[in-house]
Scaffold this active site. Structure first.
Site, PDB file in Angstrom:
ATOM      1  N   LYS A  82       0.848  -1.199   0.000  1.00 50.30           N
ATOM      2  CA  LYS A  82       0.000   0.000   0.000  1.00 50.30           C
ATOM      3  C   LYS A  82       0.884   1.250   0.000  1.00 50.30           C
ATOM      4  O   LYS A  82       2.086   1.167   0.284  1.00 50.30           O
ATOM      5  CB  LYS A  82      -0.927  -0.016   1.216  1.00 50.30           C
ATOM      6  CG  LYS A  82      -0.212  -0.024   2.550  1.00 50.30           C
ATOM      7  CD  LYS A  82      -1.160  -0.392   3.692  1.00 50.30           C
ATOM      8  CE  LYS A  82      -0.442  -0.326   5.020  1.00 50.30           C
ATOM      9  NZ  LYS A  82      -1.239  -0.917   6.110  1.00 50.30           N
ATOM     10  N   TYR A 117      15.493  30.321   8.082  1.00 54.39           N
ATOM     11  CA  TYR A 117      14.289  31.036   8.529  1.00 54.39           C
ATOM     12  C   TYR A 117      14.154  31.017  10.053  1.00 54.39           C
ATOM     13  O   TYR A 117      14.378  29.994  10.692  1.00 54.39           O
ATOM     14  CB  TYR A 117      13.033  30.381   7.953  1.00 54.39           C
ATOM     15  CG  TYR A 117      12.880  30.512   6.466  1.00 54.39           C
ATOM     16  CD1 TYR A 117      12.811  31.757   5.853  1.00 54.39           C
ATOM     17  CD2 TYR A 117      12.767  29.377   5.673  1.00 54.39           C
ATOM     18  CE1 TYR A 117      12.649  31.861   4.475  1.00 54.39           C
ATOM     19  CE2 TYR A 117      12.594  29.478   4.298  1.00 54.39           C
ATOM     20  CZ  TYR A 117      12.537  30.721   3.708  1.00 54.39           C
ATOM     21  OH  TYR A 117      12.371  30.814   2.350  1.00 54.39           O
TER      22      TYR A 117
END
Ligand SMILES: *Cc1c(COP(=O)(O)O)cnc(C)c1O
Length: 387
Positions: free
Chosen positions: A50, A282
């Protein structure tokens, strides 16, 4: 990774993968052999592929497993199942591969199970009746696995109603009952809870088999159960994370010799010296406490390198570990090289994989599990298959 100057052909743009996930199909097959040896020859292995094989590419992973004799596959839903069916056909892998979709199906999806010969999960009477109607309409029976919720609390019928549902499906002329399964909620830490789930499941199934005078395909064990309790193996096991080279959590160990299948890596794009007191990235969440050489590396959260890893991760360059510093940005991270002047632009930077940390090591730093980091590696990251 740097283009060879003698290369005459016009390079295909982009000439270099800035970030890439090397996928070792050899390691994958090795892990499958390890699990097969553990469960013994009489049992089946349903490979769980999956989420695009936990980020590894189901279209490549499944055919490689077919080479190891695997013919059962588990996926999350019908979309993944169709994709897998087509990939197996394209790879000319064995035609008898069986695919089970775990999700409870919606009515509009059911014809696709018939069309692509996908096994359907029945979780309640409503799904059973809708499935019957679709089978009747198309003149072809759906093959179903019944899902019993023995304690996971996600999908499946409650055990007290499970017997009646099994009896109903068995009696239906439109449905072929192939298997009955359950799913464990514990990854291998609380063995008693898993044991209790197993007992509830076994009691229900044995009563049903006794009445029906036949057996069904019984399966329950995920990776956690495979490494912690042989009694859960039944007729078939359903490993996911073990195939990709990890236990469900860093704290869980196994005697199986697992090899990591994915190596997630990027490259040094740029280096510079920063002075004491300089800040990086940042929010200025990292400040140089001394003169430091800093590398800028070509991976960011858009590649699936979680921003939560900011100031918490280590990366591996040429066999040495270095600290990731400052906020992870969309396309780049910065790494402190200290005083090291050996690292050069173009050098590969291993984020996790066989040459560096494990996905579980990184995951632990940010309170998650290796599964999430594997699945997070984004489509921007080129998958490169090696054997
Ligand atoms: C994901 C899944 C598995 C495999 O789980 P792992 O922990 O990766 O082994 C098995 N069965 C079901 C129903 C699943 O959803």
């Amino acid at each position: 990774m740097i283009l060879d100057a003698s290369e005459k052909k016009t390079p295909v743009y982009p000439p270099v993968n800035l970030s890439e996930a090397l996928i070792s199909l050899g390691n994958l097959r090795h892990n499958a052999r390890q699990i097969k040896a553990q469960i013994g020859q009489s049992r089946r292995l349903m490979a769980i592929v999956k989420a695009n094989a936990y980020g590894h590419n189901a279209g490549k992973v499944a055919p490689a497993l077919v080479q190891e004799g695997v013919s059962d596959f588990g996926v999350a839903n019908i979309n993944e199942a169709i994709h897998l069916r087509k990939a197996l056909q394209a790879a000319q892998a064995r035609e008898d591969s069986q695919i089970l979709a775990f999700a409870s199906p919606l009515e509009c999806q059911m014809p696709f199970y018939l069309q692509h010969e996908i096994d359907l999960t029945v979780t309640n009477f409503e799904t059973a009746k809708l499935a019957e109607a679709v089978s009747k309409n198309h003149g072809k029976n759906l093959t179903v696995h019944l899902k019993i919720d023995t304690g996971m609390g996600r999908l499946g019928i409650q055990p007290r109603e499970g017997f009646a549902l099994a009896r109903y499906v068995e009696a239906s002329p439109y449905l072929n009952l192939k298997g009955i399964y359950t799913h464990f909620s514990d990854s291998g830490e609380d063995l008693a809870f898993t044991r209790n789930q197993l007992e509830i499941y076994k009691k229900l199934v044995s009563e049903f088999e006794h009445e029906a005078k036949r057996t069904v395909l019984k399966h329950a064990a995920n990776s956690g159960a495979i490494i912690s309790d042989n009694d859960t193996y039944l007729d078939m096991v359903r490993p996911g994370i073990l195939l990709y080279g990890y236990t469900p959590a860093k704290s869980l160990t196994t005697a199986l010799d697992l090899r990591r299948v994915m190596q997630f890596q990027a490259h040094v794009l740029f280096t510079k010296w920063v002075e004491k007191g300089a800040t990086v990235s940042y929010g200025r969440r990292w400040i140089a406490t001394r003169r430091t050489r800093v590398a800028t590396v070509s991976v960011g959260y858009a590649d699936g390198y979680h921003r939560a890893l900011s100031n918490k991760a280590k990366v591996c360059i040429n066999g040495n570990l270095y600290e990731q510093i400052g906020s992870v940005t969309m396309d780049q991270i910065m790494v402190s090289l200290g005083e090291d002047s050996s690292v050069q632009v173009g050098d590969p930077v291993v984020l996790f994989g066989w040459d560096g940390l494990g996905a579980n090591d990184l995951a632990e730093q940010i309170g998650t599990i290796g599964y999430e980091l594997l699945c997070a590696v984004s489509p921007r990251v080129k998958r490169v298959f090696i054997d």
